[in-house]
Design a protein around this motif. Structure first.
Motif, short mmCIF file in Angstrom:
data_model
loop_
_atom_site.label_atom_id
_atom_site.label_comp_id
_atom_site.label_asym_id
_atom_site.label_seq_id
_atom_site.Cartn_x
_atom_site.Cartn_y
_atom_site.Cartn_z
N MET B 108 0.84 -1.21 0.00
CA MET B 108 0.00 0.00 0.00
C MET B 108 0.87 1.25 0.00
N PRO B 109 0.58 2.22 -0.89
CA PRO B 109 1.34 3.47 -0.82
C PRO B 109 1.22 4.08 0.59
N VAL B 111 1.32 7.05 1.65
CA VAL B 111 0.46 8.22 1.84
C VAL B 111 -0.97 7.81 2.13
N ILE B 112 -1.42 6.70 1.53
CA ILE B 112 -2.79 6.26 1.77
C ILE B 112 -2.93 5.69 3.18
#
Lengths: 300, 261
Positions: B108-109, B111-112
């Motif tokens: 998962m990135p 930032v998310i």
């Protein structure tokens, strides 16, 4: 006895379930919900804000206030689409370069004398254990206009004017390739080292040149490793923030950075949430592919 | 044959040089007497000395250390539970959803992940600070622990557990006294991984920390954004040194074990 066991089992399964549901799954639902809200000068800065204390009916009443305004904002502004496309492009280019450097490395490691392999493996993975931030930072010193690379090239007389690499998309690609190289090497190494050497011997016996054996046997058989490695680089690269922020220029568009700016600088939480939802939608397919490749690797 | 051997060695050396040259240069230039980061002005340890006077940086280092120790501990306990469930419980209900939740945060990135956790804390009206960063890092770390420990558990010889149960051990006791000791190196590796993820993270911490809980990477990051400074080179060199020592020690310990057994 069996009742106690099932209680312990339930705890073992329940603890991670509940934790991930509360701190991973539910937060996403909240992101989706806030992406349907509108920015407001309030604390928290969006409307409508649901409050359990208002009671159920007030909350249901507020449902009609949800809107797609944040998504319409994304669709209206060409900049967002550009940021998504540019992230995609950078991630693809970086993945290709990472594969090009990692495959020969992993191949050489897998074919190295057996006693050397553990050491080589540790050497290839060790940088991953040192700080990501510091490794990206190290490249600033190297790539800057007056940096070490230009300094060396100028004094060797290879170039007469400093190369402009720092603060360009190229620097971002270098940073991504460098940071994610261990992620690519590891699955490739595993996929190549697992192949029985008899296969190559058989190919040679049947008249295949070493190059033919490499392209027609080694590479196809390592396909699962290539897929896993590429996904491990591609997916995080798309949403990367630190690398484009430190090595990229002010015109380097990447979606992770857009999200950051919307959230921290513009304080537009609905827009940041909508960016996150769209980004996640783009990643669903590669992430599902990755999960499948992992589950195929380790059957229950 | 000779030729391909040469090409392979060259590829390997190139890759390793690419990986290590930036780190080596960074450490080297942390001993640079000159304030200009790219001009060598002689050997000096002055930047290390000036670090000792940087109270903000030292305070942040303590916060990071505490966050990493606690979050890695939580991550190891819950993550090991998840690994046991995945490796030993067969096809339980919701298994696919469960393993998806384990694998998704790995890619998962950040930032998310950071944004979604922050919005959760805001929605629950939890003030951000030390513990919100701990929870965020524990969530990320446990997925890595689960994957590492699971990989070990599925390769363990199950007949050992079965033998223990034939000899009258309950499944729980067989797990605690046979399986987990055998998986201990992977659990330790999982802890180390969760610890390093935590102490290195800047993005998730930026979202989930509050005033007074600025971690070391956040502090470094805000300085780096303003430009390269020799002090940051010195901090970096220290951090690299610590990880280097841990890695070498772990490697030596890991190499000795199988011979004893």
């Amino acid at each position: 006895m069996s009742a106690r066991r099932s209680l312990a089992e339930r705890l073992v399964l329940g603890a991670p379930w509940v934790w991930l549901a509360v701190f991973f799954l539910i937060p996403f639902l909240i992101v989706v919900k806030i992406s349907l809200s509108q920015a407001a000068l309030a604390q928290p800065p969006y409307t409508p804000a649901f409050d359990l204390a208002d009671g159920w009916e007030a909350m249901v009443g507020k449902l009609s206030e949800l809107s797609l305004a944040a998504y319409a904002g994304l669709a209206d502004d060409w900049l967002y689409a550009q940021a998504y496309l540019s992230s995609l492009r950078m991630a693809l280019i970086s993945t290709a370069f990472t594969l090009a450097i990692a495959y020969p490395m992993a191949y050489a490691m897998a074919r190295a004398p057996e006693h050397l392999r553990p050491v080589l493996l540790v050497l290839a993975i060790a940088p991953f254990w040192t700080s990501f931030l510091i490794r990206v930072y190290a490249w600033i010193t190297i790539l800057k206009d007056e940096g070490l690379l230009n300094h060396a090239l100028l004094s060797l007389g290879i170039i007469s004017e400093p190369l402009r690499i720092f603060a360009t998309d190229g620097a971002v690609v270098i940073g991504i390739v460098y940071s994610y190289l261990p992620f690519m090497v590891l699955p490739l190494y595993n996929a190549i080292a697992r192949q029985p050497p008899e296969l190559r011997e058989a190919a040679a016996d049947l008249g295949a040149s070493p190059a033919a054996a490499f392209w027609r046997i080694t590479v196809p058989l390592s396909a699962p490793g290539i897929l896993a490695g590429c996904l491990l680089v591609f997916i995080p690269a798309i949403g990367e923030f630190v690398i484009p922020d430190l090595l990229g220029g002010s015109d380097t568009l990447m979606i992770g950075r857009t999200l950051w700016v919307e959230f921290f600088d513009n304080r537009d939480w609905p827009a940041a949430s909508a960016v996150a939802v769209v980004l996640l939608a783009l990643l669903v397919l590669p992430m599902a592919l990755y999960e499948r490749s992992q589950m195929a690797e380790t059957p229950p | 044959m000779k030729q391909t051997h040469f090409v392979r060695t060259a590829a390997l050396l190139f890759g390793l040089a690419f990986l290590y040259a930036p780190i080596a240069l960074l450490v080297l230039y942390s001993f640079n007497a000159s304030r200009l980061v790219t001009v060598w002005g002689g050997f000096s340890t002055r930047w290390y000395a000036s670090l000792l006077e940087n109270e903000q940086l030292i305070a942040s280092a303590w916060i990071s250390l505490r966050v990493a120790l606690v979050s890695a501990l939580i991550a190891t306990i819950v993550g090991t539970c998840a690994a046991i469930a995945l490796a030993r419980f067969g096809r339980f209900r919701g298994r696919i959803a469960f393993s998806s939740m384990i694998y998704a945060p790995l890619v998962m990135p950040e930032v998310i992940t950071g944004l979604s956790l922050l919005l959760l804390f805001v929605a629950l009206d939890i003030p951000r600070g030390f513990w919100t960063v701990v929870v965020a890092h524990a969530t990320l770390g446990m997925c890595f622990v689960a994957v590492v420990v699971h990989a070990r558990l599925v390769t363990l010889d199950r007949s050992l557990e079965e033998a223990a149960m034939d000899l009258g051990a309950t499944p729980g006791r067989a797990l605690l006294q046979v399986t987990l000791p055998l998986a201990a190196p992977s659990i330790l590796a999982g802890y180390a991984l969760a610890f390093i993820l935590s102490i290195d993270d800047v993005v998730v911490a930026s979202f989930t920390s509050g005033p007074g809980s600025t971690t070391l990477p956040m502090r470094i990051y805000s300085q780096v954004r303003l430009g390269v400074t020799p002090e940051i080179n010195a901090v970096s060199a220290i951090l690299i040194g610590i990880v280097g020592v841990i890695l070498v020690a772990g490697y030596l310990v890991g190499r000795r074990k199988p011979r004893q057994a």
